[in-house]
Design an enzyme around this catalytic site. Structure first.
Site, short mmCIF file in Angstrom:
data_model
loop_
_atom_site.label_atom_id
_atom_site.label_comp_id
_atom_site.label_asym_id
_atom_site.label_seq_id
_atom_site.Cartn_x
_atom_site.Cartn_y
_atom_site.Cartn_z
N ARG A 128 0.82 -1.23 0.00
CA ARG A 128 0.00 0.00 0.00
C ARG A 128 0.85 1.27 0.00
NH1 ARG A 128 -3.09 -2.99 3.92
NH2 ARG A 128 -4.76 -4.10 2.83
N LYS A 150 2.83 11.24 -11.68
CA LYS A 150 1.94 10.38 -12.47
C LYS A 150 2.66 9.06 -12.71
CE LYS A 150 -0.98 13.54 -15.09
NZ LYS A 150 -1.31 14.05 -16.44
N GLU A 192 9.04 17.18 -25.49
CA GLU A 192 8.44 17.61 -24.21
C GLU A 192 9.07 18.91 -23.73
OE1 GLU A 192 5.79 16.10 -23.11
OE2 GLU A 192 5.94 13.91 -23.20
N LYS A 234 7.10 22.78 -14.85
CA LYS A 234 6.27 21.65 -14.40
C LYS A 234 5.97 21.78 -12.91
CE LYS A 234 5.03 16.94 -14.89
NZ LYS A 234 5.15 15.67 -15.57
N GLU A 244 -4.60 17.01 -11.44
CA GLU A 244 -5.21 17.36 -12.73
C GLU A 244 -6.71 17.60 -12.63
OE1 GLU A 244 -3.22 15.57 -16.15
OE2 GLU A 244 -5.14 15.55 -17.17
N ARG A 248 -3.43 21.33 -14.75
CA ARG A 248 -2.37 20.39 -15.12
C ARG A 248 -2.59 19.77 -16.50
NH1 ARG A 248 0.79 15.79 -11.51
NH2 ARG A 248 1.96 14.96 -13.27
N ASN A 252 -0.59 18.16 -21.13
CA ASN A 252 -0.90 17.10 -22.11
C ASN A 252 -1.07 17.65 -23.51
OD1 ASN A 252 -0.91 14.52 -20.87
ND2 ASN A 252 -2.65 15.21 -19.65
N HIS A 255 -0.82 15.41 -26.54
CA HIS A 255 -0.89 14.03 -26.08
C HIS A 255 -2.16 13.30 -26.51
CE1 HIS A 255 2.51 15.37 -23.76
NE2 HIS A 255 2.65 14.22 -23.15
N HIS A 259 -1.23 10.05 -28.07
CA HIS A 259 -1.57 8.74 -27.48
C HIS A 259 -2.31 7.86 -28.49
CE1 HIS A 259 -1.28 10.15 -22.99
NE2 HIS A 259 -0.10 10.03 -23.57
N HIS A 272 7.28 7.76 -27.68
CA HIS A 272 6.28 8.64 -27.06
C HIS A 272 6.52 10.10 -27.46
CE1 HIS A 272 3.58 10.31 -24.08
NE2 HIS A 272 4.55 11.07 -23.62
P1 NAD Z 1 11.97 4.99 -22.39
O1 NAD Z 1 11.83 4.90 -20.94
O2 NAD Z 1 11.45 3.88 -23.22
O3 NAD Z 1 13.49 5.26 -22.73
C1 NAD Z 1 13.86 5.40 -24.07
C2 NAD Z 1 14.97 4.43 -24.48
O4 NAD Z 1 16.23 4.94 -24.05
C3 NAD Z 1 14.85 3.05 -23.88
O5 NAD Z 1 15.29 2.11 -24.81
C4 NAD Z 1 15.82 3.13 -22.71
O6 NAD Z 1 16.30 1.87 -22.31
C5 NAD Z 1 16.92 3.96 -23.29
N1 NAD Z 1 17.73 4.70 -22.34
C6 NAD Z 1 17.31 5.32 -21.20
N2 NAD Z 1 18.30 6.04 -20.69
C7 NAD Z 1 19.39 5.85 -21.47
C8 NAD Z 1 20.70 6.34 -21.45
N3 NAD Z 1 21.11 7.23 -20.55
N4 NAD Z 1 21.56 5.92 -22.39
C9 NAD Z 1 21.15 5.06 -23.37
N5 NAD Z 1 19.88 4.58 -23.46
C10 NAD Z 1 19.02 4.99 -22.52
O7 NAD Z 1 11.23 6.32 -22.94
P2 NAD Z 1 11.16 7.81 -22.40
O8 NAD Z 1 11.07 8.63 -23.61
O9 NAD Z 1 12.19 8.09 -21.40
O10 NAD Z 1 9.77 7.82 -21.63
C11 NAD Z 1 8.56 7.60 -22.32
C12 NAD Z 1 7.53 7.11 -21.32
O11 NAD Z 1 7.30 8.11 -20.35
C13 NAD Z 1 6.20 6.79 -21.95
O12 NAD Z 1 5.73 5.57 -21.47
C14 NAD Z 1 5.32 7.91 -21.49
O13 NAD Z 1 3.97 7.54 -21.38
C15 NAD Z 1 5.91 8.25 -20.16
N6 NAD Z 1 5.65 9.62 -19.71
C16 NAD Z 1 5.18 9.78 -18.46
C17 NAD Z 1 4.96 11.05 -17.97
C18 NAD Z 1 4.51 11.23 -16.55
O14 NAD Z 1 4.16 12.35 -16.17
N7 NAD Z 1 4.54 10.21 -15.73
C19 NAD Z 1 5.23 12.16 -18.77
C20 NAD Z 1 5.73 11.95 -20.04
C21 NAD Z 1 5.94 10.67 -20.50
N1 GLY Z 2 3.11 14.73 -18.57
C1 GLY Z 2 1.88 15.33 -18.16
C2 GLY Z 2 1.75 15.49 -16.70
O1 GLY Z 2 2.62 15.17 -15.95
O2 GLY Z 2 0.73 15.94 -16.25
#
Ligand code: NAD
Ligand code: GLY
Length: 367
Positions: A128, A150, A192, A234, A244, A248, A252, A255, A259, A272
């Site tokens: 939890r 998030k 982003e 942010k 949100e 907030r 997006n 997005h 998405h 992404h």
């Molecule tokens: P990812 O986590 O898939 O990383 C991208 C690639 O880079 C992967 O293959 C990873 O292994 C590699 N990698 C990571 N760090 C590295 C490094 N230093 N050197 C070499 N390779 C490296 O993708 P991302 O773009 O980081 O994140 C996208 C995800 O984030 C999506 O799932 C999206 O929905 C999510 N997201 C969440 C929020 C939130 O607020 N929580 C906001 C934006 C995006």
């Molecule tokens: N990436 C959108 C949010 O964090 O709200």
């Protein structure tokens, strides 16, 4: 030679009352003792990483945490957006239970947004709720996903549909980790970064335009400013609207269309950030067709997105399929799609739009 992380500028603070925390941003933080001081105490830590990032950075994080936690365990997940799912999430719970981790155990998300979102969700639900720390290693994760609490996994029918709001105890952005990031991922992260300009800060938009080449060349100072300013914006938004209820949602921007691209093509086809970049172009065109911004502003931001190496034309999934996918968006209400639009340069809002206008945007913006 200065000690790692010795030239620390002040952290960016996320002000959320008892859930407040700092984002440390500097080069060399993985090896800087100060980056890990003051974290929740526990007998065990679990590093969650993936098959790409763990070989690069896990040993250094393990060494840093070894000074603080008696046991430092590790779980290495398969890499990729297509693994942001239940079976992969379960690997984290398997590791926690196999190692007998108690409710004080601290999780460390070492990787990009996929690892960060899944580790956060695991932390929110294991016993939890246990503390977790974001150690983002992609530009996208440093400027966005590691901040704000998030957490989620994907469902085949909709992106990030299952998750929780759950804040980390700290975010540690070591800018040096960006050196190993593939160029395509750097561009995805820039989507982003660019996002914050049209929705909130025209001065930052102009700064990105002037410094895009430096960012693409991974100039240390330029990256440091981009990460810091993105996190500041942010922090400002999340500090006003953690869950949100309203404001907030502007984060997006791009997005809703993005998405749909990700889910429609199958997760992992487009990155992404690529889908968000293209989605921003579509959202700009929708804003233009709604009479909110002129074509010059839409073209200005589109040109920047293209210069960053991002796609500006979406895949032709068919307008019906786009509309179907976008109705699963979390902003949708009663089956009505709600879009983040640019109300005026530097200001965003959320509103519905007639299907006919959306179809026109899709007809012009996909191929
Ligand atoms: P990812 O986590 O898939 O990383 C991208 C690639 O880079 C992967 O293959 C990873 O292994 C590699 N990698 C990571 N760090 C590295 C490094 N230093 N050197 C070499 N390779 C490296 O993708 P991302 O773009 O980081 O994140 C996208 C995800 O984030 C999506 O799932 C999206 O929905 C999510 N997201 C969440 C929020 C939130 O607020 N929580 C906001 C934006 C995006
Ligand atoms: N990436 C959108 C949010 O964090 O709200």
């Amino acid at each position: 030679m200065p000690a790692p992380g010795s030239s620390l500028s002040p952290p960016v603070r996320i002000a959320l009352g008892e859930r407040s925390y700092d984002i440390a941003i500097a080069a060399g933080l993985l090896d800087a003792a100060s980056a890990w001081d003051g974290l929740p105490s526990a007998s065990a830590a679990l590093i969650v990483s993936n098959t790409t990032v763990a070989p690069l950075y896990a040993a250094r994080l393990r060494a840093a945490l070894g000074a603080r936690y008696a046991q430092v365990h590790e779980v290495v997940l398969p890499d990729g957006e297509e693994h942001k799912d239940w079976p992969t999430l379960n690997l984290i719970f398997d590791a926690l239970l196999r190692h007998g981790c108690d409710r004080r155990t601290v999780l460390f998300a070492l990787g990009g947004g996929v690892v960060g979102d899944m580790t956060g969700f695991a932390a929110a639900s294991y016993m939890r709720g246990v503390p977790f720390v974001q150690v983002p290693t992609t530009l996208l994760a440093q400027v966005d996903s590691s901040v704000g609490g998030k957490t989620a996994i994907n469902h085949p029918l909709g992106k990030n549909m299952i998750g929780a709001f759950y804040q980390p105890a700290r975010v540690v952005c070591d800018l040096d980790t960006l050196a190993t990031l593939p160029g395509r991922e750097l561009s995805a992260g820039l989507a982003e970064v660019i996002k914050y300009g049209p929705i909130h800060d025209l001065a930052f938009l102009a700064w990105i335009e002037q410094n895009l080449d430096a960012l693409l060349a991974r100039d240390r100072a330029a990256l440091a400013h981009a990460v810091r300013r993105s996190c500041e914006i942010k922090a400002e938004v999340v500090g006003q609207d953690e869950r949100e209820a309203g404001l907030r949602a502007i984060l997006n921007f791009g997005h809703t269309f993005g998405h749909a691209i990700e889910a429609g093509l199958g997760y992992g086809q487009w990155l992404h950030g690529e889908a968000v970049g293209c989605g921003m172009v579509m959202a700009l065109q929708l804003s233009r067709r709604l009479g909110l911004v002129d074509d010059a502003f839409a073209q200005r931001v589109t040109a920047l997105i293209a210069r960053a190496g991002l796609p500006t034309v979406g895949p032709d999934l068919g307008a019906d399929r786009y509309l179907q996918l976008m109705r699963v968006d979390k902003k949708a209400e009663g089956g009505q799609i709600r879009f983040v639009v640019i109300e005026a340069p530097g200001r965003a809002g959320v509103r519905g739009a007639p299907d006919e206008l959306v179809r026109q945007v899709l007809a012009d913006g996909t191929r």
